[in-house]
Design a protein around this motif. Sequence first.
Motif, mmCIF file in Angstrom:
data_model
loop_
_atom_site.group_PDB
_atom_site.id
_atom_site.type_symbol
_atom_site.label_atom_id
_atom_site.label_comp_id
_atom_site.label_asym_id
_atom_site.label_seq_id
_atom_site.Cartn_x
_atom_site.Cartn_y
_atom_site.Cartn_z
ATOM 1 N N GLY A 120 -5.311 1.674 4.938
ATOM 2 C CA GLY A 120 -6.011 2.622 4.088
ATOM 3 C C GLY A 120 -5.227 3.097 2.882
ATOM 4 N N VAL A 121 -4.040 2.557 2.668
ATOM 5 C CA VAL A 121 -3.198 2.961 1.526
ATOM 6 C C VAL A 121 -2.911 1.738 0.655
ATOM 7 N N GLN A 122 -3.140 1.864 -0.644
ATOM 8 C CA GLN A 122 -2.797 0.809 -1.589
ATOM 9 C C GLN A 122 -1.430 1.119 -2.190
ATOM 10 N N SER A 123 -0.420 0.343 -1.812
ATOM 11 C CA SER A 123 0.892 0.534 -2.441
ATOM 12 C C SER A 123 0.949 -0.309 -3.710
ATOM 13 N N LEU A 124 1.799 0.086 -4.630
ATOM 14 C CA LEU A 124 1.899 -0.566 -5.927
ATOM 15 C C LEU A 124 3.197 -1.373 -6.024
ATOM 16 N N SER A 125 3.202 -2.300 -6.967
ATOM 17 C CA SER A 125 4.409 -3.093 -7.210
ATOM 18 C C SER A 125 5.333 -2.354 -8.171
ATOM 19 N N LEU A 126 6.617 -2.656 -8.069
ATOM 20 C CA LEU A 126 7.601 -2.041 -8.936
ATOM 21 C C LEU A 126 8.690 -3.070 -9.208
ATOM 22 N N PRO A 127 9.133 -3.245 -10.448
ATOM 23 C CA PRO A 127 10.146 -4.265 -10.750
ATOM 24 C C PRO A 127 11.466 -4.027 -10.026
ATOM 25 N N ARG A 128 12.025 -2.845 -10.128
ATOM 26 C CA ARG A 128 13.276 -2.553 -9.422
ATOM 27 C C ARG A 128 13.477 -1.053 -9.371
ATOM 28 N N TRP A 129 14.303 -0.619 -8.428
ATOM 29 C CA TRP A 129 14.613 0.808 -8.314
ATOM 30 C C TRP A 129 15.996 0.944 -7.694
ATOM 31 N N ARG A 130 16.678 1.996 -7.980
ATOM 32 C CA ARG A 130 18.080 2.130 -7.582
ATOM 33 C C ARG A 130 18.249 2.433 -6.094
ATOM 34 N N GLU A 131 17.187 2.873 -5.412
ATOM 35 C CA GLU A 131 17.337 3.258 -4.009
ATOM 36 C C GLU A 131 16.035 2.964 -3.274
#
Length: 629
Positions: A120-131
């Motif tokens: 029931g949750v749509q997560s999104l894409s992300l290029p990069r993150w520090r943590e």
Amino acid sequence: MGTVVLTMKASVIEMFLVLLVTGIHSNKEMTKKIKRLKFNVPQINCDVKAGKIINPEFIVKCPAGCQDPKYHVYGTDVYASYSSVCGAAVHSGVLDNSGGKILVRKVAGQSGYKGSYSNGVQSLSLPRWRESFIVSESKPQKGVTYPSALTYSSSKTPAAKADLWSTPTYTSSQNRPGANPGVQRQDSSGAAFQKPVGADVSLGEMDFWKPGSVLLDAGFVPKEELSTQSLEPVSLGDPNCKVDLSFLIDGSSSIGKRRFRIQKQFLADIAQALDIGPAGPLMGVVQYGDNPATHFNLRTHTNSRDLKTAIEKITQRGGLANAGRAISFVTKNFFSKANGNRGGSPNVAVVLVDGWPTDKVEEASRLARESGINIFFITIEGAVENEKQYVLEPNFVNKAVCRTNGFYSFHVQSWFGLHKTLQPLVKRVCDTERLACSKTCLNSADIGFVIDGSSSVGTGNFRTVLQFVANLSKEFEISDTDTRVGAVQYTYEQRLEFGFDKYSSKADVLNAIKRVGYWSGGTSTGAAINYALEQLFQKSKPNKRKLMILITDGRSYDDVRIPALAAHLKGVITYAVGVAWAAQEELEVIATHPARDHSFFADDFDNLYQYVPRIIRNICTEFNSQPRN
């Protein structure tokens, strides 16, 4: 005297032993009480991001309602610390929307985070993150002390709105897992954040997102944190195979565990072969035994990897092989907007049957087809000669599918040969041009032509009218399960030329139109509408759209208002086509509202052909504006 001394010593020793035992017992009771003291689990709100919490590992309690899309989540399994902690817990399946306790552990940043739809949750894409962080059930690890109060990276409260610097902030590089040495600065609240060496994060150099990129809460982020393109793009699915697909799998007791595993592997291979995604095919699974149940719908998993994982977790239900009941269930429940049905995509149901169904499938399949569902059947290891007496519907496959040309059915001699149908099946369900059982504006109606055969028309013009009727009919998919055509001719009297159930092919309908003979007489249009309602549309199928196309060249001798109103109230969509001396106001009374879309006037019979594309376009526009199922 010695005896007294010995007695006193014994009493002292006894008292000492009593005190010792009592002390030990008290210590044990104290230890038990200490053990009984509950660990104080801190509570957080749904909007709290992992990056705002400094603690590297902690247990927290989430409230209910964190499934809401406003609590953004980035990644799958491993989440960027810009994500809602509780939203990620729901997405991962550790929690449901009612909330509860979770264990959160910080891990190093990732080079990319892949979005997915889960629980029931749509997560999104992300290029990069520090943590990053991962969530699991709240089972404390041995030797780990969990904080009873969390330490936040800002002086603001956990529920407070994120400040200008929405990235995770730390008071020192030691507090952040995987941190690189760098220079500290302070944000607007006075809290320090870590600036990587060589990176200029001045306010003047913020990067705004380009079209198609992920937009974060604050609207912009330091450009060192994110690039505008993912290192591992998420597939949106194969746009050449945009279908809504349901697999009905056989979970009956007769199939056995081994063959059930083969069936699951076949489904997993299908999920891999189909490029699942929101712009391509979407797939759900229903298992049937005594009763059907949905394992997951079209919304649940929107990529092939998640879908395969979910298929592997399916367990067998057992019971009878009530495939007919399962088809009815899918028709009524599966292809709904709430379950992810996209409306404009063909609906496809693939039914796998071990041997034969234990109930009837013909009627359930007919209703499914009339609801716009393309039914495919895969039968494995059919009945041998001495078992055929147990088959409720002999030749049930041909009765269930909408075409008997082999396109919609597969028969496999052995379960070990099931994999051979994979590529042909994928090719067929993706061939949207041949999915003729999908409900569209051209294959889902009962069309009744009401033709003026009065004396003023004349023989030559009457043939022109019949050509106009034929030209309209050619545009539709005609069969007993698709669009059906009937015709009435009228003067003072009325005549049924042919009904909806008379002809089941386009060629037969066109030949029947050609054979209609000119009658000649007066013009009683109101009586003709009543006659068409009784003789044609009374026999229309419940799931069909009812279209009446009336062609007249003059004013009616009787009243048309009451018959036209009766047609509208019965759900018959009426198109009025007038020629030469037809009265415009009368056409508008006959036509369904709005009259401008359902009434047409040609000054000459030879100009009738010009209105064919307009009428077809209006029919389809109206159809596409309505809910599909």
